[in-house]
Write an enzyme that holds these catalytic residues in place. Structure first.
Site, PDB file in Angstrom:
ATOM      1  N   MET A   1       0.854  -1.182   0.000  1.00 35.38           N
ATOM      2  CA  MET A   1       0.000   0.000   0.000  1.00 35.38           C
ATOM      3  C   MET A   1       0.900   1.246   0.000  1.00 35.38           C
ATOM      4  SD  MET A   1      -2.853  -1.010   2.876  1.00 35.38           S
ATOM      5  CE  MET A   1      -1.611  -0.932   4.160  1.00 35.38           C
TER       6      MET A   1
ATOM      7  N   GLU B   1      -6.374  -2.825  -8.328  1.00 33.98           N
ATOM      8  CA  GLU B   1      -6.776  -3.676  -7.192  1.00 33.98           C
ATOM      9  C   GLU B   1      -6.865  -5.143  -7.644  1.00 33.98           C
ATOM     10  OE1 GLU B   1      -6.638  -2.341  -4.447  1.00 33.98           O
ATOM     11  OE2 GLU B   1      -7.139  -0.225  -4.674  1.00 33.98           O
ATOM     12  N   ALA B   2      -5.904  -5.546  -8.458  1.00 32.62           N
ATOM     13  CA  ALA B   2      -5.955  -6.877  -9.070  1.00 32.62           C
ATOM     14  C   ALA B   2      -5.763  -7.999  -8.067  1.00 32.62           C
ATOM     15  CB  ALA B   2      -4.902  -6.978 -10.168  1.00 32.62           C
TER      16      ALA B   2
END
Length: 230
Positions: free
Chosen positions: A11, A86-87
């Site tokens: 992140m 966001e895979a």
């Protein structure tokens, strides 16, 4: 030749920002693209970054067939590239569908996601991307742990306490503070990035602040100098 490229990182390292930049770079050259996402921080059907950029996107559900979605649109109007943000939340089967888009349609696919969860376990979608991608790249911007070292792990806290067990994906109401989720009886969930040393020790910024080692508001040590890795 078309490629499946996986941009992977923790992140806060700018993956969604890079996804939007890749889309922009291709669009200004006249290329036609499709944007997909799942569980974006800002809600459904949007790719958003922490620095305020956003673009509409197609929301991926559990039963979405990405091969069908892209090939159908490709027949109506040629598609040159796909951006999938966001895979990590995509299923392995959906990743395989993206690989088929590359191989059978000659469409570039750029996927962006977190490799491992707060338990340091691979997300199934990310694992499949690592297995199938033509290239796996790390974004150039490095996220930092509170100590100043490169962040390599994602940490989850529940009501302020770091946890290393629980559901891999938790969906709840976005709280007033960015990065928090109100999950009712579970509590308020938040995330932060840590170096491996502090993830193993379960030492979050709040723990360090309680010991007077770092001012979490300023991001520096108690001595007003950048905190050194412990």
């Amino acid at each position: 030749m078309a490629e499946l490229v996986f941009f992977s990182g923790t992140m806060d390292c700018g993956k969604s920002t890079l996804a939007l930049q890749v889309d922009h770079n291709h669009r200004v050259q006249g290329r036609q693209g499709l944007l997909f996402t799942r569980f974006d921080r800002s809600g459904e059907a949007v790719i958003s970054s922490r620095i305020g950029l956003a673009r509409p996107a197609l929301e991926v559900a559990e039963d979405t067939d990405l091969w069908h979605e892209v090939s159908r649109r490709h027949r109506e109007r040629p598609v040159d590239y796909v951006v999938a943000d966001e895979a990590q939340f995509f299923s392995p089967e959906q990743v395989e569908q993206l690989a088929r888009v590359v191989d059978d349609l000659g469409v570039d696919v750029f996927a962006f996601g977190i490799t491992s969860d707060f338990r340091t376990r691979l997300f199934p979608g990310s694992a499949r991307l690592v297995e199938l991608a033509d290239r796996v790249q790390v974004p150039q911007v490095e996220a930092l742990c509170w100590c100043g070292a490169r962040a390599t792990h994602n940490a989850r806290t529940v009501d302020g306490a770091m946890v290393v067990a629980g559901e891999q994906v938790v969906v709840g109401d976005v709280g007033e503070r960015e990065g928090t989720l109100d999950v009712g009886p579970v509590g308020t969930i938040a995330y932060e990035v840590l170096c491996r040393r502090h993830h193993v020790r379960r030492e979050t910024a709040a723990v360090a602040a309680a010991r007077g080692e770092v001012d979490v508001r300023a991001g520096v040590s108690a001595g007003s100098a950048p905190a050194a890795p412990r």
